[in-house]
Design a protein around this motif. Sequence first.
Motif, PDB file in Angstrom:
ATOM      1  N   GLU A   5       0.843  -1.404   0.052  1.00 54.10           N
ATOM      2  CA  GLU A   5      -0.027   0.027   0.180  1.00 54.10           C
ATOM      3  C   GLU A   5       0.876   1.336   0.073  1.00 54.10           C
ATOM      4  OE1 GLU A   5      -3.398   0.063  -0.349  1.00 54.10           O
ATOM      5  OE2 GLU A   5      -3.160  -2.127  -0.551  1.00 54.10           O
ATOM      6  N   THR A   8       5.000   3.684  -3.433  1.00 50.19           N
ATOM      7  CA  THR A   8       4.780   4.773  -4.767  1.00 50.19           C
ATOM      8  C   THR A   8       5.301   4.273  -6.065  1.00 50.19           C
ATOM      9  OG1 THR A   8       6.402   6.041  -4.498  1.00 50.19           O
ATOM     10  CG2 THR A   8       4.582   6.665  -3.013  1.00 50.19           C
ATOM     11  N   ASP A  64      -8.392  -0.679  -5.691  1.00 49.69           N
ATOM     12  CA  ASP A  64      -7.642   0.414  -4.921  1.00 49.69           C
ATOM     13  C   ASP A  64      -6.164   0.632  -5.323  1.00 49.69           C
ATOM     14  OD1 ASP A  64      -7.857   2.575  -2.789  1.00 49.69           O
ATOM     15  OD2 ASP A  64      -6.681   1.311  -1.456  1.00 49.69           O
ATOM     16  N   GLN A  65      -5.563  -0.531  -5.532  1.00 49.35           N
ATOM     17  CA  GLN A  65      -4.040  -0.333  -5.945  1.00 49.35           C
ATOM     18  C   GLN A  65      -4.018   0.410  -7.230  1.00 49.35           C
ATOM     19  OE1 GLN A  65      -3.035  -4.446  -5.254  1.00 49.35           O
ATOM     20  NE2 GLN A  65      -1.802  -3.882  -3.383  1.00 49.35           N
ATOM     21  N   ARG A  67      -6.178   2.223  -8.573  1.00 51.20           N
ATOM     22  CA  ARG A  67      -6.574   3.825  -8.400  1.00 51.20           C
ATOM     23  C   ARG A  67      -5.561   4.860  -7.997  1.00 51.20           C
ATOM     24  NH1 ARG A  67     -11.538   1.492  -6.166  1.00 51.20           N
ATOM     25  NH2 ARG A  67     -13.225   1.563  -7.762  1.00 51.20           N
ATOM     26  N   LYS A  68      -4.628   4.245  -7.100  1.00 53.93           N
ATOM     27  CA  LYS A  68      -3.476   4.818  -6.437  1.00 53.93           C
ATOM     28  C   LYS A  68      -2.522   4.796  -7.374  1.00 53.93           C
ATOM     29  CE  LYS A  68      -3.996   3.599  -1.577  1.00 53.93           C
ATOM     30  NZ  LYS A  68      -3.546   2.783  -0.496  1.00 53.93           N
ATOM     31  N   LYS A  71      -3.417   7.347 -10.279  1.00 54.57           N
ATOM     32  CA  LYS A  71      -3.291   8.947  -9.398  1.00 54.57           C
ATOM     33  C   LYS A  71      -1.836   9.133  -9.515  1.00 54.57           C
ATOM     34  CE  LYS A  71      -4.895  12.122  -6.488  1.00 54.57           C
ATOM     35  NZ  LYS A  71      -5.133  13.110  -7.221  1.00 54.57           N
ATOM     36  N   GLY A  72      -0.746   8.031  -9.191  1.00 54.62           N
ATOM     37  CA  GLY A  72       0.579   8.234  -9.180  1.00 54.62           C
ATOM     38  C   GLY A  72       1.125   8.720 -10.435  1.00 54.62           C
TER      39      GLY A  72
END
Length: 140
Positions: A5, A8, A64-65, A67-68, A71-72
Amino acid sequence: MNFPEEMTVKVWFDYWISMRKRIALYDMLDYAYQNDVIMKNPFNGMVKFDIGKPSRKKEALTLDQQRKFVKGIERNAYENQYKFLLQTGLRTGELVGLKWADIDFANRTMMINRSMEYRYSVGEWRVGEPKSKSGYRTIP
């Protein structure tokens, strides 16, 4: 590789680059060792190869991963390519190897039947078969 999680995109990319550097150093030093330039490859045991070993089970990123991750990569020069890879499951070489003839617009599918990789040693692209038999596929 698990995608923790807190990891990055930059941390993952830095890790990937550091592994590529280690492998390149190992290869260069092993070449020197094989040609009696050095007495020992100091990288022996530091770079692990998995050639010939069965593949570990791969786990897809959770929503969720994903989406992250998306976003990154916002405003990254390769944002669209990353999103395309994420949505289709293609390997990078398979993406680079795509031709317009592989796209069936009528049926909204694409055929994967080649891969490309850049060979730095000779300074050219090499077209080859997908990485495995399951690499030959049609993606809706």
